[in-house]
Design an enzyme around this catalytic site. Structure first.
Site, PDB file in Angstrom:
ATOM      1  N   HIS A 156     -27.913 -85.791  -4.156  1.00  0.00           N
ATOM      2  CA  HIS A 156     -28.098 -86.638  -2.972  1.00  0.00           C
ATOM      3  C   HIS A 156     -29.421 -87.400  -3.106  1.00  0.00           C
ATOM      4  O   HIS A 156     -30.391 -86.873  -3.641  1.00  0.00           O
ATOM      5  CB  HIS A 156     -28.101 -85.779  -1.695  1.00  0.00           C
ATOM      6  CG  HIS A 156     -27.993 -86.610  -0.455  1.00  0.00           C
ATOM      7  ND1 HIS A 156     -29.076 -87.265   0.088  1.00  0.00           N
ATOM      8  CD2 HIS A 156     -26.929 -86.923   0.326  1.00  0.00           C
ATOM      9  CE1 HIS A 156     -28.677 -87.942   1.157  1.00  0.00           C
ATOM     10  NE2 HIS A 156     -27.377 -87.749   1.326  1.00  0.00           N
ATOM     11  N   GLU A 171     -23.468 -93.726  -2.391  1.00  0.00           N
ATOM     12  CA  GLU A 171     -24.335 -93.843  -1.218  1.00  0.00           C
ATOM     13  C   GLU A 171     -25.534 -94.709  -1.592  1.00  0.00           C
ATOM     14  O   GLU A 171     -26.507 -94.210  -2.166  1.00  0.00           O
ATOM     15  CB  GLU A 171     -24.849 -92.461  -0.785  1.00  0.00           C
ATOM     16  CG  GLU A 171     -23.781 -91.523  -0.291  1.00  0.00           C
ATOM     17  CD  GLU A 171     -24.349 -90.471   0.665  1.00  0.00           C
ATOM     18  OE1 GLU A 171     -23.789 -90.331   1.755  1.00  0.00           O
ATOM     19  OE2 GLU A 171     -25.359 -89.813   0.336  1.00  0.00           O
TER      20      GLU A 171
HETATM   21  P1  13P Z   1     -26.092 -91.363   7.430  1.00  0.00           P
HETATM   22  O1  13P Z   1     -24.602 -91.366   7.692  1.00  0.00           O
HETATM   23  O2  13P Z   1     -26.887 -90.724   8.486  1.00  0.00           O
HETATM   24  O3  13P Z   1     -26.578 -92.740   7.023  1.00  0.00           O
HETATM   25  O4  13P Z   1     -26.304 -90.425   6.125  1.00  0.00           O
HETATM   26  C1  13P Z   1     -25.515 -90.642   5.025  1.00  0.00           C
HETATM   27  C2  13P Z   1     -25.702 -89.531   4.084  1.00  0.00           C
HETATM   28  O5  13P Z   1     -26.760 -89.368   3.510  1.00  0.00           O
HETATM   29  C3  13P Z   1     -24.571 -88.597   3.876  1.00  0.00           C
HETATM   30  O6  13P Z   1     -24.790 -87.779   2.777  1.00  0.00           O
END
Ligand code: 13P
Length: 259
Positions: A98, A170
Site C-alpha cells: 500500500h 491506487e
Molecule cells: P480512500 O478511499 O480514503 O481515498 O483510501 C483509498 C485507499 O487507500 C484504500 O486502500
C-alpha cells in the site's frame, strides 16, 4: 485459496481505524446486508480484529483479510506479524505494498516481492497495490512506474500461482484526496496493467487477474468505475468506515444485478 472471478470485488480497507468492539458491531450489521453473490465483499481489518471477525464471517459471503505482513516466517522482528499468524487467525487475503506502507515505512518493491511470495506459499491471497505519485504523473511517467512496480513486485514468481493475485491500482495522489482519478483515467491504466501482466505472465492469466481501483471511491462514483471493462472491483478507504456509505457502494450493484 478459493478461486475468484473477475467481477465486482469490493474491498474495504479500514487502515488504522476501529477497535475490536466497533469492528464487530459493524460486521454483525454488515453481514445480513450481503445478499447478492455477484458482489464479493472483502474487508481488510486491523490485526486485533482478524480472529473474531473471521469467526463472525464463517458461512457468510464476507471475506476477512489483513492490511500488511512481514516476509519472514518468524523471528526477532519486534512489532511485525507473520503469514502463519494471519492464516491461523483467519485472514484470507493481505494487502501488500500500500502507498502508505511505501511512504511512511519505506517499503520497497523487493520487500513487497518477498512478502507476495510468502503470502502465496501460505495460501493467503496477496492484494498488490501499485500507483504513481502526482509528480510522476505530471512528468508523464505513469506507465513506466506502473510497469516497473509490477515487474519488480512479481519477479521470480511462477505465473500459475499468480492467478490468485489481486492488483489494486491506487494512484498515490488519489488516496485520501478530495478528488480521485476519473473512471477513464483509471481504465487507461488498468488496461495498460493487463498488457504488462500478459508480458510478465501470459495472456490467459493476465485476463483472469482481478484489478481493483482505489482512491477516493464513494457511492457517487463507484458505479462509473465498475462500468469500465478492466476495472474488476474497488478498494475503498474512508467510505468503508461507515456502514451506511459502505453499503451504499455495495447495494446499488446488488440492485442492478437483480433487475
Ligand atoms: P480512500 O478511499 O480514503 O481515498 O483510501 C483509498 C485507499 O487507500 C484504500 O486502500
Amino acid at each position: 485459496m478459493n478461486p475468484i472471478k473477475r467481477g465486482r470485488i469490493i474491498t474495504g480497507n479500514w487502515k488504522m481505524n476501529k477497535t475490536h468492539a466497533q469492528a464487530l458491531d459493524f460486521i454483525k450489521n454488515l453481514i445480513p446486508q450481503l445478499t447478492n453473490e455477484a458482489v464479493q465483499v472483502f474487508l481488510a481489518v486491523p490485526f486485533t480484529v482478524i480472529y473474531s471477525s473471521s469467526k463472525e464471517a464463517v458461512g457468510t459471503p464476507l471475506v476477512i483479510g489483513a492490511q500488511n505482513m512481514n516476509d519472514a516466517s518468524e523471528g526477532a522482528f519486534t512489532g511485525e506479524i507473520a503469514a502463519l499468524m494471519l492464516k491461523e487467525a483467519g485472514a484470507q487475503f493481505v494487502i501488500l505494498g500500500h502507498s502508505e506502507r511505501r511512504y511512511y515505512f519505506h517499503e520497497d518493491d523487493a520487500f513487497i516481492n518477498r512478502k507476495i511470495k510468502r503470502a502465496l506459499s501460505m495460501q493467503i491471497r496477496p492484494v498488490l497495490c501499485i500507483g504513481e505519485t502526482l509528480e510522476e504523473r505530471e512528468s508523464g511517467r505513469t506507465q513506466e512506474i506502473i510497469d516497473n512496480q509490477l515487474r519488480s513486485c512479481l519477479a521470480d514468481i511462477p505465473a500459475d500461482t499468480l492467478k490468485n493475485l489481486i492488483v489494486a491500482y491506487e494512484p498515490v495522489w488519489a488516496v485520501g484526496a478530495l478528488e480521485g482519478a476519473t473512471p477513464e483515467q483509471a481504465q487507461e491504466i488498468h488496461a495498460a496493467c493487463r498488457v504488462c501482466l500478459s508480458e510478465i505472465l501470459n495472456a490467459e492469466i493476465a485476463q483472469q487477474i482481478v484489478i481493483q481501483y482505489g482512491g477516493t471511491v464513494n457511492s457517487d462514483n463507484a458505479g462509473a468505475f465498475l462500468e469500465q471493462p478492466d476495472i474488476d472491483g474497488l478498494l475503498v478507504g474512508r467510505a468503508s468506515l461507515s456502514l451506511q456509505s459502505f453499503i451504499e457502494i455495495i447495494n446499488p450493484l446488488n440492485n442492478e444485478d437483480e433487475t
